[in-house]
Design an enzyme around this catalytic site. Structure first.
Site, mmCIF file in Angstrom:
data_model
loop_
_atom_site.group_PDB
_atom_site.id
_atom_site.type_symbol
_atom_site.label_atom_id
_atom_site.label_comp_id
_atom_site.label_asym_id
_atom_site.label_seq_id
_atom_site.Cartn_x
_atom_site.Cartn_y
_atom_site.Cartn_z
ATOM 1 N N HIS A 594 0.416 -0.973 0.334
ATOM 2 C CA HIS A 594 0.284 0.147 0.049
ATOM 3 C C HIS A 594 0.755 1.711 0.265
ATOM 4 O O HIS A 594 1.701 1.712 1.183
ATOM 5 C CB HIS A 594 -0.702 0.021 1.090
ATOM 6 C CG HIS A 594 -2.194 -0.777 1.590
ATOM 7 N ND1 HIS A 594 -2.218 -2.233 2.363
ATOM 8 C CD2 HIS A 594 -2.424 -1.813 0.381
ATOM 9 C CE1 HIS A 594 -2.940 -2.882 1.823
ATOM 10 N NE2 HIS A 594 -3.319 -2.781 1.178
ATOM 11 N N GLU A 597 1.193 4.157 3.062
ATOM 12 C CA GLU A 597 2.192 3.625 4.152
ATOM 13 C C GLU A 597 3.555 3.427 4.361
ATOM 14 O O GLU A 597 4.321 2.527 4.680
ATOM 15 C CB GLU A 597 2.070 1.789 4.404
ATOM 16 C CG GLU A 597 -0.324 2.192 4.719
ATOM 17 C CD GLU A 597 -0.545 0.468 4.796
ATOM 18 O OE1 GLU A 597 0.209 -0.776 4.603
ATOM 19 O OE2 GLU A 597 -1.795 0.296 4.622
ATOM 20 N N HIS A 691 3.367 -3.353 7.311
ATOM 21 C CA HIS A 691 1.964 -2.474 6.788
ATOM 22 C C HIS A 691 2.479 -1.367 7.769
ATOM 23 O O HIS A 691 3.205 -1.144 8.697
ATOM 24 C CB HIS A 691 0.865 -3.232 6.920
ATOM 25 C CG HIS A 691 0.614 -3.757 5.671
ATOM 26 N ND1 HIS A 691 -0.516 -3.308 4.570
ATOM 27 C CD2 HIS A 691 0.842 -5.277 5.448
ATOM 28 C CE1 HIS A 691 -0.314 -4.799 3.994
ATOM 29 N NE2 HIS A 691 0.319 -5.265 3.832
ATOM 30 N N GLU A 776 2.149 -4.729 11.840
ATOM 31 C CA GLU A 776 1.590 -3.599 11.371
ATOM 32 C C GLU A 776 2.352 -2.600 12.459
ATOM 33 O O GLU A 776 2.242 -2.783 13.528
ATOM 34 C CB GLU A 776 -0.271 -3.395 11.767
ATOM 35 C CG GLU A 776 -0.707 -4.482 11.301
ATOM 36 C CD GLU A 776 -1.259 -3.412 9.836
ATOM 37 O OE1 GLU A 776 -0.829 -2.389 9.339
ATOM 38 O OE2 GLU A 776 -2.467 -4.297 8.702
#
Length: 890
Positions: A594, A597, A691, A776
């Site tokens: 992504h 990010e 991420h 994350e």
């Protein structure tokens, strides 16, 4: 409506003792009831309801006992503000890219949803609505069906296609007969181009305007096929236009300032083509000397960064619009600030104050400017001497339009992801022509998420060119009066039911004639990665570290997707040492699928630098494992300043089940490489996809577990006799003990059906990797341990990448490596326990915001009032009577 408004005004003006609060509140409830319909809202506005409530509310704010009337009034005004289309000609992204075999789709804004609730993985559910349908087609009952959870799906390609990936395992084929430090250091992959040391910096103050800039962009776009002559042409353009900044930051030298002004005058005088070519050649020579002088005088030593190498990498980077200008922070580089940055305190009622200011826009237009000062699609916007200047046409930049609404207030509209009309979150732009010590309000008005960490202490980041030239090249958390709330804007062409949110913040600049950059988070460009990998290669000892940078595949736009191999060179060429090398387990790490990010890239940077270091733990890891790292899975998205998707307008992390080899080449070939490792009996010991998370604090893992999935989904399957290897928790437990940013209890191991086509689930199910994770990292900061109350910085993110490497010691089976004397003295996983408690992952991401992000369709109740229940009963009875009357009339 008119009678109700008059009645409310009368009670407000005559109830000087505030003894009729219940009656005034009841009238507000009636107004809320009537404005449930679009007709009621239009009538409320046409009858002066907004103006009346605005003025009465200002009076109520002076008396704390009238607070119970303020909130219903504010909610009513927010609900009734007329919907305003975004000032765009099209909701479609300003960037379009022709896809093989497809026409550019027209986005169906009318079909967009307002989002949904529930805890999810990488991003909020509202961004996933359009993605989930495809995922649910696969294994609709995946969460509750034990057989489907344990079933390995069939491969998506024949085995005959897998041998092509053997080239990505050079450590298995290399005979190490040519291992020579001199030859390694002079290898093409680690050397720079011949003009790296003569980067040409047009000047930090030079703007090209109008047709000239458009023409150069067209020329650059034609060079994307990359022939030698074309590359030289692209380089020439970039040499002439390296930066988009302004005179003031060069004011340290009056001589330089004079030459810059002289050059600007020449550019505006419109010389002939021949004269322009000659002058450009002379200017290039001058610029070369000027940038060398700037680096010599003001440059700061930044690890693994070299401006000349960055520029050489940027020349080869291919973008949709043909970027020919470098953002100064990316070229010059930056280092973390010396101190910690705490989360920003939220000023009481700051959102209410901003809402009042927005309502004033509608009521009082006398002080409104409403001038477009920047348009990504139109270079003709005039420079206004009394307004800020904006720019975003550079790598990773995102700002579509800037509108000056008041003297010191600007509405900012972000560009949607290429080829679609959604996914607006990431921003990165240049701003200049500011007045120092004046608060400027910025409103990003087309955000899509229903909540944001900006409501919980997060700040955007700011970079000052003047500070950088003064030896302080830092991205700093900046901004006050920050809040995030639903607004009254709607798509330019689409459905008015689509919801947008405003991120508003105030910046007070320190200097006159400075050039600053504002971003959602610390930017990390594709060109920065290419520069970083080349410098890493130069830094290692080739006799000890096996480092190979290869090309996994080309992207849709023709950019290379690099894959890096890192392991230890064998101590000798003997059979035993070579055999040990070729039987080391694999660790596969990926990042930045992504593009918005960017925090994931900083974590990956920390991982790469640590694995190439001389640290004893890094040495042990290289001797124990072979690392295969793909630092950016979505280069095109990163380059073009996108937030979620690739050029194919798809979320690449939802394409892992059946990736298209043409439209999703990086995912297709990454999965093919994993298939290949599996086919030769070298299934990775660990797979982790880095991420960023926009709704939570700290750093945490998502993994995969059959038992935990069945438990959390409420499946009727009896798991008492079900055996499962608990090793999927090993790394998380290690990280919780050694990484201050990590939260063990925020981890989750449920295999959701809506995540069935993500990397971690597909690698777990199809390749049988027990430890398959998504890691994350927060955009905001931490609410636990030694970092509690701090916003995350580049240093903390890179430290997390290093700590993840440390945790891999917990999965090594080579006890000789793990218990080496030097390593034991260096790190002790059993005793290096940090004093922090993790929070429960099943709690809400954050407590309710101090102020309502959404505006309510109902009137807030008047607490402690007996009349409240009477009003409710009365209104309920009225509804029943209306229903009966309707039945009789029918």
């Amino acid at each position: 409506m008119a009678s109700l408004l008059q009645l409310y005004e009368d009670w407000h003006s005559k109830d000087t003792t505030h003894s009729a609060m219940e009656i005034r509140h009841a009238l507000l409830r009636c107004l809320h009831k009537i404005t449930h319909s679009a007709l009621g809202r239009r009538t409320f506005v046409s009858q002066g309801g907004l103006r009346l409530l605005y003025h009465t509310t200002q009076t109520c704010l002076l008396n704390k006992c009238l607070e119970s009337l303020v909130e219903p009034s504010v909610q009513l005004m927010r609900k009734c503000l007329p919907k305003t289309p975004l000032p765009l000609t099209s909701d479609q992204s300003a960037y379009s890219f022709p896809l093989p075999g497809r026409q550019c789709a027209v986005c169906d804004v009318a079909a967009a949803t307002d989002g949904s609730s529930g805890e999810i993985e990488e991003e909020e559910q509202e961004e996933e609505g359009c993605q989930e349908a495809a995922s649910i087609d696969y294994d609709d009952d995946l969460e509750t069906d034990l057989n489907k959870l344990c079933l390995c799906p069939d491969p998506d390609r024949p085995k005959e296609l897998l041998p092509q990936y053997s080239r990505l395992c050079p450590e298995l084929l290399h005979d190490f007969q040519e291992l020579d430090s001199s030859s390694e250091r002079s290898s093409p992959s680690s050397s720079s181009s011949s003009d790296d040391d003569t980067v040409l910096y047009k000047n930090v103050a030079f703007h090209f305007f109008g047709a000239e800039r458009r023409q150069s962009a067209e020329v650059l776009s034609k060079t994307e096929k990359g022939t030698p002559s074309q590359t030289k042409s692209a380089a020439a353009i970039l040499k002439a236009k390296d930066f988009n900044s302004h005179n003031g930051i060069l004011s340290t030298s009056s001589e330089v300032g004079g030459k810059v002004r002289e050059m600007r005058g020449e550019a505006k005088s419109g010389p002939t083509n021949d004269d322009q070519d000659n002058k450009e050649g002379n200017n290039n020579f001058y610029n070369c000397a000027m940038i060398d002088k700037l680096i010599e005088r003001h440059g700061v030593s930044i690890p693994y960064h070299k401006p000349t190498m960055y520029r050489a990498a940027a020349i080869k980077t291919k973008s949709i619009p043909g970027f020919n200008i470098l953002a100064f922070p990316d070229f010059w580089g930056h280092i973390p600030p010396t101190g910690n940055e705490t989360m920003a305190p939220r000023k009481p009622s700051v959102q209410r104050q901003k809402v009042f200011e927005d309502i004033q826009r509608f009521l009082n237009t006398d002080d409104m400017v409403n001038q477009i000062v920047f348009d990504l699609e139109d270079d003709s916007s005039p420079d206004r001497p009394d307004s800020l200047r904006f720019f975003s046409r550079f790598e990773c930049g995102n700002l579509r339009k800037a509108v000056q609404v008041r003297r010191y207030e600007y509405d900012l509209i972000l560009n949607a992801d290429a080829n679609c009309c959604k996914h607006t979150q990431w921003f990165y732009f240049e701003v200049s022509n500011m007045v120092p010590d004046v608060p400027y309000r910025f409103n990003v008005i087309n955000c899509e998420k229903s909540n944001s960490q900006f409501n919980y202490g997060m700040q955007p980041v700011l970079y000052s060119v003047r500070d950088a030239l003064n030896g302080q090249p830092h991205w700093l958390r900046s901004g006050t009066e920050i809040c995030y709330f639903r607004n009254h804007f709607c798509p330019a062409r689409g459905s008015q039911k689509t919801t947008f949110y405003t991120l508003t913040f105030t910046i007070t600049f320190k200097y006159n004639e400075d050039v600053c950059y504002l971003a959602y988070h610390y930017p990390y460009t594709y060109s920065a990665l290419r520069t970083h990998l080349n410098l890493l290669h130069r830094s290692i000892d080739p006799a000890k570290v096996f480092f190979r940078q290869q090309i996994l595949c080309a992207t849709l736009a023709g950019n290379a997707c690099p894959i890096v191999t890192i392991t230890a060179c064998p101590p000798s060429k003997g059979y035993k040492d070579i055999h040990q090398l070729r039987n080391r387990p694999f660790i596969v790490l990926t990042s930045r699928v992504h593009p918005g990010e960017s925090n994931a890239s900083w974590v990956m940077k920390g991982t790469l630098e640590f694995l190439c270091s001389s640290d004893p733990v890094a040495t042990a890891l290289r001797e124990a494992f072979v690392f295969k790292i793909i630092p950016i899975l979505n280069p095109d998205g990163v380059i073009n300043g996108m937030n979620r998707c690739d050029l194919n307008r798809e979320d690449l992390n939802r394409q892992w089940c059946k990736p298209d080899p043409v439209l999703c080449p990086t995912i297709y070939h990454t999965k093919g490489f994993l298939y290949y490792l599996n086919s030769i009996g070298r299934t990775p010991r660990v797979f982790c996809d880095y991420h960023g998370h926009s709704r939570k604090k700290n750093v945490f893992l998502y993994g995969c577990s059959v038992k935990e999935t069945l438990w959390q989904s409420g499946s009727a399957v009896d798991t008492a006799g079900l055996k499962e290897d608990p090793g999927y928790r090993t790394i998380a437990k290690a990280l919780d003990r050694i990484a201050p940013a990590f939260s063990f209890n925020s981890c989750n191991y449920m295999v959701e059906k809506s995540r069935s086509s993500t990397a971690r689930v597909v690698v777990w199910r199809e390749m049988g990797v027990l430890r398959s994770y998504t890691m994350e990292s927060t955009y905001n900061g931490f609410d636990q341990g030694i970092y509690k109350g701090l916003q995350t910085g580049i240093g903390e993110l890179q430290e997390m990448g290093m700590k993840f490497c440390h945790s891999l010691l917990s999965v090594t089976e080579d006890t000789r490596v793990l218990y080496g004397k030097e390593l034991i003295n260096h790190v002790n996983l059993d005793h290096n326990i940090l004093d922090h408690k993790s929070h429960n992952c099943f709690e809400d991401d954050e407590p309710p915001c101090a102020e309502d992000i959404e505006y309510s369709t109902e009137c807030p109740g008047l607490k402690g009032s007996d009349m409240e229940s009477d009003i409710n009963r009365c209104m309920a009875g009225t509804d029943e009577e209306e229903g009966v009357a309707a039945i009789h009339s029918s």
